[in-house]
Design a protein around this motif. Structure first.
Motif, PDB file in Angstrom:
ATOM      1  N   THR A  58       0.809  -1.228   0.000  1.00 33.58           N
ATOM      2  CA  THR A  58       0.000   0.000   0.000  1.00 33.58           C
ATOM      3  C   THR A  58       0.835   1.268   0.000  1.00 33.58           C
ATOM      4  O   THR A  58       0.283   2.352  -0.133  1.00 33.58           O
ATOM      5  CB  THR A  58      -0.937   0.044   1.226  1.00 33.58           C
ATOM      6  OG1 THR A  58      -0.149  -0.027   2.410  1.00 33.58           O
ATOM      7  CG2 THR A  58      -1.952  -1.083   1.186  1.00 33.58           C
ATOM      8  N   LEU A  59       2.146   1.133   0.157  1.00 37.21           N
ATOM      9  CA  LEU A  59       2.956   2.345   0.210  1.00 37.21           C
ATOM     10  C   LEU A  59       2.833   3.111  -1.104  1.00 37.21           C
ATOM     11  O   LEU A  59       2.708   2.525  -2.167  1.00 37.21           O
ATOM     12  CB  LEU A  59       4.418   2.044   0.535  1.00 37.21           C
ATOM     13  CG  LEU A  59       5.226   1.125  -0.378  1.00 37.21           C
ATOM     14  CD1 LEU A  59       5.853   1.900  -1.505  1.00 37.21           C
ATOM     15  CD2 LEU A  59       6.299   0.458   0.436  1.00 37.21           C
TER      16      LEU A  59
ATOM     17  N   PRO B 152      17.971   6.107 -10.510  1.00 35.21           N
ATOM     18  CA  PRO B 152      17.738   5.509  -9.187  1.00 35.21           C
ATOM     19  C   PRO B 152      16.638   4.448  -9.169  1.00 35.21           C
ATOM     20  O   PRO B 152      16.774   3.449  -8.457  1.00 35.21           O
ATOM     21  CB  PRO B 152      17.363   6.709  -8.318  1.00 35.21           C
ATOM     22  CG  PRO B 152      18.068   7.851  -8.960  1.00 35.21           C
ATOM     23  CD  PRO B 152      17.989   7.572 -10.440  1.00 35.21           C
ATOM     24  N   ASN B 153      15.585   4.612  -9.953  1.00 39.44           N
ATOM     25  CA  ASN B 153      14.525   3.604  -9.927  1.00 39.44           C
ATOM     26  C   ASN B 153      15.016   2.266 -10.485  1.00 39.44           C
ATOM     27  O   ASN B 153      14.705   1.204  -9.941  1.00 39.44           O
ATOM     28  CB  ASN B 153      13.270   4.079 -10.656  1.00 39.44           C
ATOM     29  CG  ASN B 153      13.500   4.404 -12.109  1.00 39.44           C
ATOM     30  OD1 ASN B 153      14.500   5.020 -12.473  1.00 39.44           O
ATOM     31  ND2 ASN B 153      12.580   4.001 -12.956  1.00 39.44           N
TER      32      ASN B 153
ATOM     33  N   ASN C  19       8.282   7.851  -5.747  1.00 42.40           N
ATOM     34  CA  ASN C  19       6.929   7.311  -5.690  1.00 42.40           C
ATOM     35  C   ASN C  19       6.900   5.891  -6.244  1.00 42.40           C
ATOM     36  O   ASN C  19       7.773   5.470  -7.002  1.00 42.40           O
ATOM     37  CB  ASN C  19       5.907   8.242  -6.345  1.00 42.40           C
ATOM     38  CG  ASN C  19       5.902   8.193  -7.853  1.00 42.40           C
ATOM     39  OD1 ASN C  19       5.920   7.130  -8.446  1.00 42.40           O
ATOM     40  ND2 ASN C  19       5.873   9.351  -8.484  1.00 42.40           N
ATOM     41  N   ARG C  20       5.910   5.172  -5.837  1.00 38.68           N
ATOM     42  CA  ARG C  20       5.808   3.737  -6.113  1.00 38.68           C
ATOM     43  C   ARG C  20       5.785   3.419  -7.602  1.00 38.68           C
ATOM     44  O   ARG C  20       6.458   2.495  -8.056  1.00 38.68           O
ATOM     45  CB  ARG C  20       4.543   3.221  -5.426  1.00 38.68           C
ATOM     46  CG  ARG C  20       4.259   1.770  -5.616  1.00 38.68           C
ATOM     47  CD  ARG C  20       3.157   1.408  -4.683  1.00 38.68           C
ATOM     48  NE  ARG C  20       2.260   0.413  -5.216  1.00 38.68           N
ATOM     49  CZ  ARG C  20       1.204  -0.015  -4.567  1.00 38.68           C
ATOM     50  NH1 ARG C  20       0.904   0.490  -3.396  1.00 38.68           N
ATOM     51  NH2 ARG C  20       0.438  -0.935  -5.073  1.00 38.68           N
TER      52      ARG C  20
ATOM     53  N   TYR D  93       6.213  -3.070 -13.961  1.00 34.90           N
ATOM     54  CA  TYR D  93       6.594  -4.362 -13.376  1.00 34.90           C
ATOM     55  C   TYR D  93       6.193  -4.493 -11.911  1.00 34.90           C
ATOM     56  O   TYR D  93       6.634  -5.412 -11.232  1.00 34.90           O
ATOM     57  CB  TYR D  93       8.105  -4.572 -13.523  1.00 34.90           C
ATOM     58  CG  TYR D  93       8.559  -4.442 -14.949  1.00 34.90           C
ATOM     59  CD1 TYR D  93       8.266  -5.433 -15.881  1.00 34.90           C
ATOM     60  CD2 TYR D  93       9.238  -3.308 -15.379  1.00 34.90           C
ATOM     61  CE1 TYR D  93       8.656  -5.316 -17.203  1.00 34.90           C
ATOM     62  CE2 TYR D  93       9.639  -3.174 -16.700  1.00 34.90           C
ATOM     63  CZ  TYR D  93       9.340  -4.180 -17.604  1.00 34.90           C
ATOM     64  OH  TYR D  93       9.726  -4.042 -18.910  1.00 34.90           O
ATOM     65  N   GLU D  94       5.358  -3.598 -11.431  1.00 37.57           N
ATOM     66  CA  GLU D  94       4.966  -3.618 -10.021  1.00 37.57           C
ATOM     67  C   GLU D  94       4.385  -4.961  -9.596  1.00 37.57           C
ATOM     68  O   GLU D  94       4.718  -5.478  -8.534  1.00 37.57           O
ATOM     69  CB  GLU D  94       3.964  -2.507  -9.721  1.00 37.57           C
ATOM     70  CG  GLU D  94       3.552  -2.478  -8.275  1.00 37.57           C
ATOM     71  CD  GLU D  94       2.614  -1.330  -7.956  1.00 37.57           C
ATOM     72  OE1 GLU D  94       1.852  -1.492  -6.992  1.00 37.57           O
ATOM     73  OE2 GLU D  94       2.647  -0.308  -8.637  1.00 37.57           O
ATOM     74  N   THR D  95       3.539  -5.537 -10.414  1.00 37.26           N
ATOM     75  CA  THR D  95       2.926  -6.826 -10.080  1.00 37.26           C
ATOM     76  C   THR D  95       3.988  -7.906  -9.903  1.00 37.26           C
ATOM     77  O   THR D  95       3.912  -8.721  -8.989  1.00 37.26           O
ATOM     78  CB  THR D  95       1.923  -7.247 -11.173  1.00 37.26           C
ATOM     79  OG1 THR D  95       0.958  -6.212 -11.322  1.00 37.26           O
ATOM     80  CG2 THR D  95       1.224  -8.539 -10.815  1.00 37.26           C
TER      81      THR D  95
END
Length: 110
Positions: free
Chosen positions: A5-6, A30-31, A61-62, A69-71
């Motif tokens: 949830t962040l 950096p990401n 930010n997230r 590719y968050e999933t």
């Protein structure tokens, strides 16, 4: 199971300085460096230590951090949590993995 949830990841001043140095040496943003750091830490197979956030550095930010590719990163973290029976909350564990992985990046081997 817990859901990530962040919305923003806060970095310690030390981690921020290392990210700046790595960016200068590698040219990677950096990401992207944080994605590599996360994977290196997860590969370690032990629970990452708590983070000293006395001095704070940048925030990312997230969506910028994980992008499309968050999933995949979230799934990897959940599998790791199950495999190692971690009781650390998922948001904190994610940040811990990134912080532990940053010093593991060796620009001479990229």
């Amino acid at each position: 199971m817990n859901e990530l949830t962040l919305q923003r990841v806060q970095f310690s001043k030390d981690a921020d300085n290392k990210l700046r140095s790595l960016k200068a040496k590698t040219g990677l943003t950096p990401n992207i460096l944080c994605r590599l750091a996360f994977c290196l830490s997860v590969e370690h197979g032990t629970e990452p230590p708590e983070i000293d956030m006395t001095e704070r550095g940048r925030e990312i930010n997230r969506y910028t951090l994980f992008g499309e590719y968050e999933t995949m990163f979230t799934s990897l973290l959940k599998v790791w949590m199950l495999e190692y029976s971690s009781t650390v909350e998922i948001n904190e564990l994610c940040v811990r993995h990134i912080h532990r992985g940053i010093p593991l990046i060796n620009p001479n081997k990229l």
